[in-house]
Design a protein around this motif. Structure first.
Motif, PDB file in Angstrom:
ATOM      1  N   THR A 125       3.171 -41.297  13.806  1.00 24.81           N
ATOM      2  CA  THR A 125       2.526 -40.154  13.528  1.00 24.81           C
ATOM      3  C   THR A 125       3.294 -39.066  14.129  1.00 24.81           C
ATOM      4  N   ALA A 126       3.837 -39.125  15.656  1.00 28.75           N
ATOM      5  CA  ALA A 126       4.584 -38.057  16.109  1.00 28.75           C
ATOM      6  C   ALA A 126       5.711 -37.619  15.278  1.00 28.75           C
ATOM      7  N   GLU A 127       6.424 -38.941  14.812  1.00 26.02           N
ATOM      8  CA  GLU A 127       7.671 -38.316  14.166  1.00 26.02           C
ATOM      9  C   GLU A 127       7.380 -37.515  13.137  1.00 26.02           C
ATOM     10  N   PHE A 128       6.256 -37.720  12.121  1.00 29.41           N
ATOM     11  CA  PHE A 128       6.364 -36.837  10.820  1.00 29.41           C
ATOM     12  C   PHE A 128       5.763 -35.605  11.236  1.00 29.41           C
ATOM     13  N   LEU A 129       4.684 -35.641  12.460  1.00 32.80           N
ATOM     14  CA  LEU A 129       4.188 -34.356  12.942  1.00 32.80           C
ATOM     15  C   LEU A 129       5.016 -33.332  13.300  1.00 32.80           C
ATOM     16  N   LEU A 130       6.170 -33.975  14.156  1.00 35.68           N
ATOM     17  CA  LEU A 130       7.102 -33.096  14.869  1.00 35.68           C
ATOM     18  C   LEU A 130       8.366 -32.788  14.155  1.00 35.68           C
ATOM     19  N   ARG A 131       8.566 -33.601  13.008  1.00 38.64           N
ATOM     20  CA  ARG A 131       9.998 -33.653  12.423  1.00 38.64           C
ATOM     21  C   ARG A 131       9.927 -33.165  10.902  1.00 38.64           C
ATOM     22  N   ARG A 132       8.635 -33.225  10.376  1.00 40.28           N
ATOM     23  CA  ARG A 132       8.367 -33.021   8.762  1.00 40.28           C
ATOM     24  C   ARG A 132       7.198 -32.314   8.577  1.00 40.28           C
TER      25      ARG A 132
END
Ligand SMILES: NC(=O)c1ccc[n+]([C@@H]2O[C@H](COP(=O)([O-])OP(=O)(O)OC[C@H]3O[C@@H](n4cnc5c(N)ncnc54)[C@H](OP(=O)(O)O)[C@@H]3O)[C@@H](O)[C@H]2O)c1
Length: 323
Positions: A125-132
């Motif tokens: 979740t953190a990955e897609f929120l911050l990177r995508r």
């Protein structure tokens, strides 16, 4: 096997420990013997009925453990592999669970099973929120609500790795201490302070280009008022209840804002996206850039107590159920 089931929606008291026959994997599926089960706020939405599910039902969407058997046609896993999954199907609160092989990932060497169960859903979740959802750029000042929680702690650390200036909100002074230790640059106690006024003060009146809001009803107005002109409001959760209905003209009056309401599922919809998101997460954990705090563990039989703690704002970091 022992499992948690519920027959009616309601409070934590609807959760029941039951004995069920061991499931078997069908074509394209794997059977996992859990060593740890991830507790997530979404589990409370399924239990309460906020997100409707067919009843009676199992609960939980995240777990990690040993692949005990593979169904016909599965090439992604072999018995004995360590695997984790984070997008269901419902029923993770159990000793054993069957999941589609293409919804699970293999654990790389060096990633502990408990860390995987604590981190996969929250960390992707953190990955897609911050990177995508919004690619956070070095030097940007961003707002992260509920920053001491499971997702929140990962967001803060990952955002710092990306070079962001982090404004974090938390519900208590001990949680403020925790997120400062993780690198948050500014901490707002949102139960006492005026969030938008503090964000304007910190940003010299400009506001933030992106705000990550998982609290929902209680923070919606303050989040909108904290954004810079043409800012992005990322509403990704409802810990205090769903945000109110929005009259679209409010976005114009607030400063031509963007609003998105993303879910992890749509960002790991293909097996390629799943593998890429999990790999990015495992890499940043392995590098030490993100540390996973397992703040609480509960025996599977104490799922009710786990839900009470999560909904009672009594947890920090991630929580696990141990079968
Ligand atoms: N969209 C997605 O795909 C996605 C994926 C994963 C998670 N989420 C969302 O992200 C959020 C965090 O999930 P999590 O599992 O890591 O939980 P969590 O953040 O560990 O727990 C929720 C936190 O929200 C805060 N909170 C504020 N108002 C609250 C209230 N009225 N009742 C309860 N808590 C309140 C509390 O922190 P304070 O005490 O500091 O206020 C609490 O600890 C949830 O809203 C979840 O639904 C969304």
């Amino acid at each position: 096997m022992r499992a948690i089931r519920f027959e009616t929606t309601g409070g934590p008291e609807v959760l029941q420990l039951v004995e069920l026959p061991a499931p078997r994997p069908g074509a394209g599926e794997i059977l996992i013997r859990h060593q740890a089960v991830g507790l997530n706020f979404i589990d409370t939405y399924h239990r309460s009925g906020l997100y409707p599910v067919a009843l009676p039902s199992g609960l939980g969407v995240e777990g990690a453990g040993v692949v005990e058997a593979v169904g016909e046609g599965v090439e992604r896993f072999q018995p004995g592999d360590l695997a984790a999954y984070a997008s269901g199907p419902l029923g993770a609160y159990a000793e054993l669970h069957v999941v589609p092989a293409e919804r699970a990932v293999r654990l790389p060497a060096g990633i502990d099973v408990s860390i995987a169960a604590a981190a996969l859903l929250k960390g992707m979740t953190a990955e897609f929120l911050l990177r995508r959802c919004h690619p956070v750029a070095a030097g940007e000042t961003i707002l992260i609500h509920a920053a001491a929680g499971g997702v929140g702690q990962i967001l803060v650390q990952w955002a710092k790795q990306l070079g962001a200036v982090v404004i974090a909100t938390v519900g208590s002074e001990p949680k403020a201490e925790r997120v400062r230790a993780l690198g948050a640059d500014h901490v707002i106690l949102y139960r006492q302070e005026d969030v938008a006024a503090q964000v304007r003060r910190i940003t010299g009146g400009a506001g933030v280009p992106v705000a990550y809001d998982s609290v929902g009803a209680a923070t919606f107005d303050a989040t909108l008022a904290s954004l810079a002109r043409r800012g992005l409001f990322v509403s990704y959760g409802n810990a205090s209840g769903p945000p109110p209905p929005l009259e679209i003209g409010r976005l114009a009056r607030a400063g031509s804002m963007f609003l998105t309401r993303p879910t992890l599922f749509d960002y790991v919809a293909s097996v390629e996206e799943l593998d890429e998101s999990a790999a990015a997460l495992f890499a940043i954990i392995a590098s030490g850039g993100v540390r996973i705090e397992i703040g609480q563990t509960f025996p599977l039989a104490e799922a009710r107590a786990a839900h009470e703690a999560l909904e009672g704002r009594a947890t920090t970091g991630a929580s696990l159920l141990i079968p």
